[in-house]
Design an enzyme around this catalytic site. Structure first.
Site, short mmCIF file in Angstrom:
data_model
loop_
_atom_site.label_atom_id
_atom_site.label_comp_id
_atom_site.label_asym_id
_atom_site.label_seq_id
_atom_site.Cartn_x
_atom_site.Cartn_y
_atom_site.Cartn_z
CD GLU A 116 -2.68 -1.02 2.17
OE1 GLU A 116 -4.08 -0.90 2.10
OE2 GLU A 116 -2.98 -1.23 3.26
CD GLU A 136 -3.39 -5.97 3.47
OE1 GLU A 136 -2.49 -7.07 2.71
OE2 GLU A 136 -2.84 -5.65 3.62
#
Ligand code: 1HE
Length: 263
Positions: A116, A136
């Site tokens: 990210e 994740e």
């Protein structure tokens, strides 16, 4: 927001201190992003010295960044979770929409929140050891640092969905081919290449760099009709700057080094 941590360093490089080198210095924890590190990242990019024209971000040790510091992932209620995610958004917005273009020098793990962070940079240079993943999905959580907005813009919704559903890991070569990184270099060369690009970027007219960082991504999301208008406005502003006129004059007068060379 958490107190900024010491796990980040800022050095100024170049004759006029025009390059900011921002380094994650938490190698023992694979540069995992604690709340304090996220706060430090935000503060660093919000307060870059005025001499800076471009920035390079990299990570100490064998990996660029292992993502969210999982040891801090305690039980949060929904409101706390919301604010935690928003604190990441603020920090990574400070990278993407700060004062100068940012080049990320990638190596080793670029995973979860590390991906990210890398996605908030304007240019990504990956060395041959780089790998990309979004664990994740397998940790029972979701991206919260802007990944669902930025990552599909690089590789598409379908590939991101696959990465999160199946734990798929992309290597450096595939990552460059798919759009994670614009440059792929040999092992250990990412930082040098990123510095070379940052030096080049720092010589651009500041208004052109500003237009690329702040106008282009917005134009890309506007309906075409609005985009054409925004483009006309920003292009009129950029070309009105005295520096732009001087650069065009230099080309017309045949001054050395201004001609486009064959790739
Ligand atoms: C960590 C973290 C971390 C390492 N949080 N401590 N991210 C992940 O799920 C990735 C988790 N990390 C890994 O898969 C691996 O550590 C790596 C592939 C990145 C590197 O492997 P390796 O063998 O070089 O290192 P290691 O032995 O696994 O880790 C070294 C130490 O770093 C170890 O601590 P130690 O005290 O036992 O030495 C690890 O516990 C620690 N460490 N990664 C905390 N991530 C805004 S939402 C974003 C959501 C996410 O990012 S989720 C994805 C999280």
């Amino acid at each position: 927001m958490a107190k900024p941590s010491q796990d980040i360093s800022l050095e100024l490089a170049g004759k006029k201190k025009e390059i900011a080198v921002v380094r994650l210095t938490r190698a023992a924890k694979r540069n995992a992003l604690s709340d304090g590190l996220i706060a430090a990242l935000r503060d660093t990019f919000q307060n870059l010295p005025s001499s800076v024209r471009a920035a390079v971000i990299d990570g100490e040790g064998e990996h660029f960044c292992a993502g969210l510091d999982l040891s801090e992932l305690k039980e949060r209620d929904a409101g706390e979770g919301l604010h935690h995610s928003r604190s990441w958004h603020m920090a990574l917005d400070a990278v993407q929409y700060g004062p100068v273009p940012v080049v990320a020098a990638l190596h080793g793990a670029v995973v979860g929140g590390g991906l990210e962070l890398a996605s908030a940079a304007h240019i990504r240079v990956a060395d041959a050891t780089t790998f990309y993943a979004l664990p994740e999905g397998t940790r029972g959580i979701f991206v919260g640092g802007g990944g669902s907005v930025r990552i599909p813009k690089l590789i598409g919704v379908a590939r991101m969905t696959d990465m999160m559903l199946t734990g798929r890991v992309y290597n450096a070569q595939d990552g460059e081919r798919l759009g994670f990184a614009q440059y792929l270099v040999a092992e250990g060369q990412a930082f040098d290449k990123a510095m070379e690009l940052a030096e080049r970027i720092a010589t651009n007219a500041p208004l052109t760099n500003y237009a690329l960082m702040h106008a282009l991504p917005r134009i890309a999301e506007q309906p075409a009709d609005h985009g054409f208008m925004t483009e006309a406005l920003i292009s009129a502003i950029a070309q009105a700057a005295p520096e732009a006129k001087q650069r065009v004059r230099d080309f017309l007068e045949g001054k050395a080094g201004t001609k486009v060379k064959k790739a």
